[in-house]
Structure formats: structure tokens, C-alpha cells
Design a protein around this motif. Sequence first.
Motif, PDB file in Angstrom:
ATOM      1  N   THR D  63       0.814  -1.213   0.000  1.00  0.00           N
ATOM      2  CA  THR D  63       0.000   0.000   0.000  1.00  0.00           C
ATOM      3  C   THR D  63       0.848   1.263   0.000  1.00  0.00           C
ATOM      4  N   LEU D  64       0.589   2.150  -0.940  1.00  0.00           N
ATOM      5  CA  LEU D  64       1.128   3.505  -0.865  1.00  0.00           C
ATOM      6  C   LEU D  64       0.009   4.431  -0.406  1.00  0.00           C
ATOM      7  N   THR D  65       0.345   5.399   0.416  1.00  0.00           N
ATOM      8  CA  THR D  65      -0.660   6.387   0.842  1.00  0.00           C
ATOM      9  C   THR D  65      -0.355   7.687   0.088  1.00  0.00           C
ATOM     10  N   LEU D  66      -1.034   7.872  -1.031  1.00  0.00           N
ATOM     11  CA  LEU D  66      -0.754   9.049  -1.861  1.00  0.00           C
ATOM     12  C   LEU D  66      -1.607  10.240  -1.430  1.00  0.00           C
ATOM     13  N   ILE D  67      -1.012  11.418  -1.550  1.00  0.00           N
ATOM     14  CA  ILE D  67      -1.695  12.655  -1.148  1.00  0.00           C
ATOM     15  C   ILE D  67      -2.406  13.224  -2.371  1.00  0.00           C
ATOM     16  N   ALA D  68      -3.714  13.415  -2.259  1.00  0.00           N
ATOM     17  CA  ALA D  68      -4.469  13.965  -3.382  1.00  0.00           C
ATOM     18  C   ALA D  68      -4.701  15.466  -3.219  1.00  0.00           C
ATOM     19  N   ARG D  69      -4.675  15.924  -1.953  1.00  0.00           N
ATOM     20  CA  ARG D  69      -5.104  17.293  -1.708  1.00  0.00           C
ATOM     21  C   ARG D  69      -4.597  17.752  -0.352  1.00  0.00           C
ATOM     22  N   GLN D  70      -4.190  19.014  -0.256  1.00  0.00           N
ATOM     23  CA  GLN D  70      -3.824  19.622   1.023  1.00  0.00           C
ATOM     24  C   GLN D  70      -4.468  20.998   1.088  1.00  0.00           C
ATOM     25  N   GLU D  71      -4.928  21.344   2.276  1.00  0.00           N
ATOM     26  CA  GLU D  71      -5.421  22.697   2.487  1.00  0.00           C
ATOM     27  C   GLU D  71      -4.874  23.126   3.835  1.00  0.00           C
ATOM     28  N   VAL D  72      -4.232  24.285   3.882  1.00  0.00           N
ATOM     29  CA  VAL D  72      -3.533  24.705   5.091  1.00  0.00           C
ATOM     30  C   VAL D  72      -3.789  26.183   5.350  1.00  0.00           C
ATOM     31  N   GLU D  73      -4.149  26.507   6.584  1.00  0.00           N
ATOM     32  CA  GLU D  73      -4.235  27.906   7.003  1.00  0.00           C
ATOM     33  C   GLU D  73      -3.174  28.188   8.057  1.00  0.00           C
ATOM     34  N   TYR D  74      -2.348  29.193   7.788  1.00  0.00           N
ATOM     35  CA  TYR D  74      -1.273  29.567   8.702  1.00  0.00           C
ATOM     36  C   TYR D  74      -1.759  30.760   9.530  1.00  0.00           C
ATOM     37  N   LEU D  75      -2.013  30.534  10.829  1.00  0.00           N
ATOM     38  CA  LEU D  75      -2.653  31.565  11.646  1.00  0.00           C
ATOM     39  C   LEU D  75      -1.656  32.435  12.390  1.00  0.00           C
ATOM     40  N   ALA D  76      -0.484  31.882  12.721  1.00  0.00           N
ATOM     41  CA  ALA D  76       0.542  32.653  13.426  1.00  0.00           C
ATOM     42  C   ALA D  76       1.903  32.045  13.108  1.00  0.00           C
ATOM     43  N   PRO D  77       2.948  32.887  13.022  1.00  0.00           N
ATOM     44  CA  PRO D  77       4.303  32.385  12.752  1.00  0.00           C
ATOM     45  C   PRO D  77       4.763  31.487  13.902  1.00  0.00           C
ATOM     46  N   ILE D  78       5.490  30.435  13.591  1.00  0.00           N
ATOM     47  CA  ILE D  78       5.946  29.468  14.589  1.00  0.00           C
ATOM     48  C   ILE D  78       7.441  29.626  14.812  1.00  0.00           C
ATOM     49  N   PRO D  79       7.853  30.006  16.035  1.00  0.00           N
ATOM     50  CA  PRO D  79       9.283  30.090  16.328  1.00  0.00           C
ATOM     51  C   PRO D  79       9.831  28.695  16.619  1.00  0.00           C
ATOM     52  N   TYR D  80      11.161  28.580  16.768  1.00  0.00           N
ATOM     53  CA  TYR D  80      11.761  27.315  17.182  1.00  0.00           C
ATOM     54  C   TYR D  80      11.375  27.023  18.624  1.00  0.00           C
ATOM     55  N   HIS D  81      10.908  25.815  18.878  1.00  0.00           N
ATOM     56  CA  HIS D  81      10.667  25.313  20.234  1.00  0.00           C
ATOM     57  C   HIS D  81      11.508  24.064  20.431  1.00  0.00           C
ATOM     58  N   ARG D  82      12.117  23.910  21.578  1.00  0.00           N
ATOM     59  CA  ARG D  82      12.863  22.681  21.859  1.00  0.00           C
ATOM     60  C   ARG D  82      11.951  21.537  22.235  1.00  0.00           C
ATOM     61  N   THR D  83      10.739  21.844  22.650  1.00  0.00           N
ATOM     62  CA  THR D  83       9.800  20.780  23.018  1.00  0.00           C
ATOM     63  C   THR D  83       8.774  20.638  21.882  1.00  0.00           C
ATOM     64  N   PRO D  84       8.205  19.440  21.721  1.00  0.00           N
ATOM     65  CA  PRO D  84       7.387  19.144  20.536  1.00  0.00           C
ATOM     66  C   PRO D  84       6.108  19.977  20.435  1.00  0.00           C
ATOM     67  N   LEU D  85       5.755  20.334  19.210  1.00  0.00           N
ATOM     68  CA  LEU D  85       4.433  20.898  18.946  1.00  0.00           C
ATOM     69  C   LEU D  85       3.387  19.850  19.312  1.00  0.00           C
ATOM     70  N   ASP D  86       2.213  20.336  19.661  1.00  0.00           N
ATOM     71  CA  ASP D  86       1.090  19.457  20.011  1.00  0.00           C
ATOM     72  C   ASP D  86       0.128  19.448  18.816  1.00  0.00           C
ATOM     73  N   ILE D  87       0.182  18.393  18.028  1.00  0.00           N
ATOM     74  CA  ILE D  87      -0.693  18.322  16.850  1.00  0.00           C
ATOM     75  C   ILE D  87      -1.915  17.457  17.163  1.00  0.00           C
ATOM     76  N   GLU D  88      -3.085  18.079  17.082  1.00  0.00           N
ATOM     77  CA  GLU D  88      -4.340  17.335  17.216  1.00  0.00           C
ATOM     78  C   GLU D  88      -4.748  16.865  15.830  1.00  0.00           C
ATOM     79  N   LEU D  89      -5.232  15.646  15.769  1.00  0.00           N
ATOM     80  CA  LEU D  89      -5.432  14.999  14.478  1.00  0.00           C
ATOM     81  C   LEU D  89      -6.686  14.134  14.554  1.00  0.00           C
ATOM     82  N   TRP D  90      -7.545  14.257  13.563  1.00  0.00           N
ATOM     83  CA  TRP D  90      -8.727  13.410  13.514  1.00  0.00           C
ATOM     84  C   TRP D  90      -9.118  13.182  12.052  1.00  0.00           C
TER      85      TRP D  90
END
Lengths: 158, 158, 158, 158
Positions: D63-90
Motif C-alpha cells: 500500500t502507498l498512501t498518496l496525497i491527493a489534496r492539502q489545504e492549510v491555514e497559517y494563523l501565526a508564525p511558529i518560532p523554534y521550540h525545543r519541546t514538541p508541537l502538540d498536533i491534534e489529528l482526527w
Amino acid sequence: MRLHVPTPLRWSDLDAYGHVNNARMLSLLEEARIQAFWVSDDIAEHAAGATTAVIDASPGTRTLTLIARQEVEYLAPIPYHRTPLDIELWISQLGGASFDVCYEVYSPDGVAPRVLYTRAATTIVLTDAQSGKPRRMTPDERAAWSPYLGERVAFRRR
Amino acid sequence: MRLHVPTPLRWSDLDAYGHVNNARMLSLLEEARIQAFWVSDDIAEHAAGATTAVIDASPGTRTLTLIARQEVEYLAPIPYHRTPLDIELWISQLGGASFDVCYEVYSPDGVAPRVLYTRAATTIVLTDAQSGKPRRMTPDERAAWSPYLGERVAFRRR
Amino acid sequence: MRLHVPTPLRWSDLDAYGHVNNARMLSLLEEARIQAFWVSDDIAEHAAGATTAVIDASPGTRTLTLIARQEVEYLAPIPYHRTPLDIELWISQLGGASFDVCYEVYSPDGVAPRVLYTRAATTIVLTDAQSGKPRRMTPDERAAWSPYLGERVAFRRR
Amino acid sequence: MRLHVPTPLRWSDLDAYGHVNNARMLSLLEEARIQAFWVSDDIAEHAAGATTAVIDASPGTRTLTLIARQEVEYLAPIPYHRTPLDIELWISQLGGASFDVCYEVYSPDGVAPRVLYTRAATTIVLTDAQSGKPRRMTPDERAAWSPYLGERVAFRRR
């Protein structure tokens, strides 16, 4: 009117599936956009008629071009090509402080049959580097970009 | 004899210091190397005389070119240039199954004064894609590359 | 004494050969180095005892850590791992304004048998952000780093 | 139900503006997605209950998981953080051979105030590696993913 920006691939744009990675496509669009809209350091290059190029992007510039939104449709996997992709690029909206760039990414010029790989649209906000706030589009910018106004790219699925 | 490979930068090659990132330099060397040594899919391009190009890199190829070693000296920070860097590239050693490529990376052609940004050397092992073992250099490869043999690049510090 | 820095891979570190790309390895070394040497913004994290961390890397810092030299030996191809690589890191030389970091990159903790993937050494020059000139190592930096002094990494081929 | 995937940044994710580059964000989303949906090689890890993980992504997978479409809204600039971003995903849609993943990308856990940096949605097509054609979602996949079904992410501008 559309701009045609020849945009070279790199072998490192491929991922483990052997195709141009979906994230890397955004770097290709970014590079095409920069070639189209940023003032060259090289005056000769500019004088030769890259008339869309009015954003000063030299170090210490007062304008940042921040990305507010991206929408991308990947229509076919892109293999490595040694010759540049043919990216068509135009503007679908000129707002007060922002504008929308549309793209169609095609196989390299001269490769038959011509393949449409990707459709995309980017919303860019002109931002003051000092304050971090949006700044108004200048008359020069509006004049330079108006000839490239066209319909928004037609996405297949939304 | 040295090859001159014009190698375009991308704005995304810059890091937060505003210069080409040290890791990204290896992707630029990789791309110059591929332009020099890999057979093009495009027969016309090949026929036009890129005579170093004998490694078949098409999908399903039987040869992988694995990197065994890199040595890089960064002599001056590299800003974004819209015109390609001028990468000089030659071979300092042709072994049984491996060869060493040397590089000097210069500012774009036409920019004065000419700046030497980076010196580097890469050891490449010709590897059989099936077995994962090194395979012997063919007479064709040796013949194609011999004209580019030269002294090893002179690193300043070792 | 050596530091052990767990360093996560990304699937996008793989190239079309299905292994971690040779250029990307330098980004992994960079990230391990930053975790080891840069002061965290997060005071709690710092207080917890990352005692090597004395370089202030916050925006507006007065110090840039420029890379003067990299030497890397790739001993075995690295597949994607979901758990972090185990990068051992130490210092082989503390000069007036520069220092050398050595690395051995191992398979993730808990994966048997343990594989040594890569050996590397980096020369870093402490640079004043304003003047662009090298600046002297401070007594604090020297004190923080001295416990990690060791022999230069033993490269197999030179 | 939403998954929380801690996703580490790298300093090399920053571009010359000093923020996480817009293209690199897609690599961060990719990595969060892989942590959530791909079967680990490491059986212990899997047994520990990453119950969404049913896509076999080992080398030689069908199985390959191919990307057909992406939509992204950038709400605020992200600086470098040493600790991981918290990505919520559903998941907002389970089709015959495709599904839509939604994301909200937040500042690292423990950083106050919590900032919503990015909203995104990705359409993925399950593809047979041999034929390159879409293949039907299996009952196991559908069962594993159903608990994470939710409303489509609410984009601000469309």
C-alpha cells in the motif's frame, strides 16, 4: 496573462516513494513565486523585463511576504526530470494588503505528452518587517501585478 | 579537466541565519554530481555531449551510487542568489568500485569579485541494487571519467 | 564523557533509495548539537541539568555558531525508525574561538543488534552576530564543555 | 475523539524569516500522520495500543498512501521550540478508497498561553503499490479509524 516559470527539480525532492514529495512541491511553488515577484539584486536581470518583480527582498528589506493559506491538488505523481518543470503562475485576487497566486504545474517543456501534475493557490500577506502588521499594497505593486489577473484556478474537488 | 555545473539555489536553502544551510550544501553538491554523471532520460540532452554521463539512474536501475564519505570546508557564508552557483567538479581517484569527486563552489558566473564559498570531496561506491554489494566500475565508466582526473582538492585545515 | 542525544527521524529524511539521505544526516547532527549546547528558552528544562547548554540561541542573540568544516563517514544505510536514533556526542578540541564536536550515530536504543551508522566531526566557530567576526570562547562556555573533552573520532578512511 | 501527537521541530525547519517554513509544515503534518496511522516495525510499540496504526509501511508494502489534496491555514508564525508541537489529528471522512485527515497545530504542551498556529486537512488515497490504482479500504482499517471521525476542520477563509 500567465507567467511561465521554468523551475528545476532536485533529486532530493523525491521521497521514498520515488516521486516529488508533497511538502517539497510547496518549495517549488515558493521558488517560482520568488522568480516572478521579487526584485532581483541583479539590475541587468531586472531591466531585461521581469516586470512583475517589485517586492524588495534584499537583506534588511521592510517587507515580509507571509503565507496565510495554501491549497494544493496533486493530480499525478512527479518523477525526477533533469529539465525544469513548467510552472504557470497568475494572480486571482489583489486585496488591500494581500493577494492570491494561482499555479498549474506542468511537465518540462518539450516532454510529450504534456502532463498537468498539480494545481495550487497561495494567499500572501504583505507584512511590515518592523511591526509584524500587514501593510497596504503600493500603487507600483498593484500596477505591476494587474496584467496577470485572471480567474481563480479551478480545483476538481472542494 | 574540470566540469562547470551551474547549480541554482532556492530561497528555502537559507536557514534562520540568512545563509545557505551547511546541510543543504550537500544537496547542492549532489545535484551538481547528478547533472554531471547520470545518463539523462532525455536522449537529445545526452547526445549533445554530456560525456561524463554514464550511470543509468532511471527507475529500476541496477546501480545505486552510495555515499561513503563527505568532507566539506565552508569558507564564506552564501547569501541567496537568483542566478546559479558555479560548481567546479572533477575526480581525484578512480578505484575498483569507488571514486572520489572533488568540488569548488563559486559565486554565480558574472558576479564580481568571484568568491570561493566551499571546498568538498565525496567518496561514492557503485553498488548493485539487488545484492547491496559494491560492483566493479565498467570500462565505459572508467573511460568516460578519466579525462576529469586531477589532484585532490586542497583543504585548508585537516 | 559522552552525551547521548535521542534524535527522532522523519519519514521525509528518506530519499528515493529508501534510506536516510546523506545531506539530511547533517541536519540530524545539527539537531543533536543544538539539544546539547544551546540554552533552552524553557528555564525548567535548563535547570534540570543540561549543563552543556550555554550558548544563547534566542532571537536577537549576539552569537552565531558558524560551521567551518564537516567530515562524515557513512558506514551503513539507515532505514526509517519510529524511535529516535541514539547520537553520541563529545568534544575533541576547545580552541580560542572554535571547537570540534565528534559524533557516533547508532540505531535506536533497544533495537538489537546495535548498529554504528555514521561517524562525524564538525568544526564550529563562535561568531559575533554584529561584526561577523569570530569571538573568544567565554570561561563559562569552556567550563561547561570541558567535561566532554575526548579523543577525536577515529575515521576509517582518510 | 482526537489524537494528540507530540511532533518535534528542528532548527532547520526555520527559514530566513526565522519561522517554521510554510512548506516544512507539511512535513510536520506528514510525520504526525505516520505516527498515528502506520503500523510500527516495533511490535511492542504497537501492542502498547496505537490502535489507529493499521497501514503497513514496511519496505515492500503493498500500500502507498498518496496525497491527493492539502489545504492549510497559517494563523501565526511558529518560532523554534525545543519541546514538541502538540498536533491534534482526527478524520473527517472515510470514503471507499480515500480518507480525509484534519489537524490543528498548537504550541508545545506546557507553554502558556496555548497558541493555535495552523489548521489543515489532507486527502489520502490508498493505492496499490503494484498497479498504482486506488484500492478499497479494508474493514480493519475502517474499524480502527472510525472512533476518530469528527467534523471537518473549520477554515476561516475559503
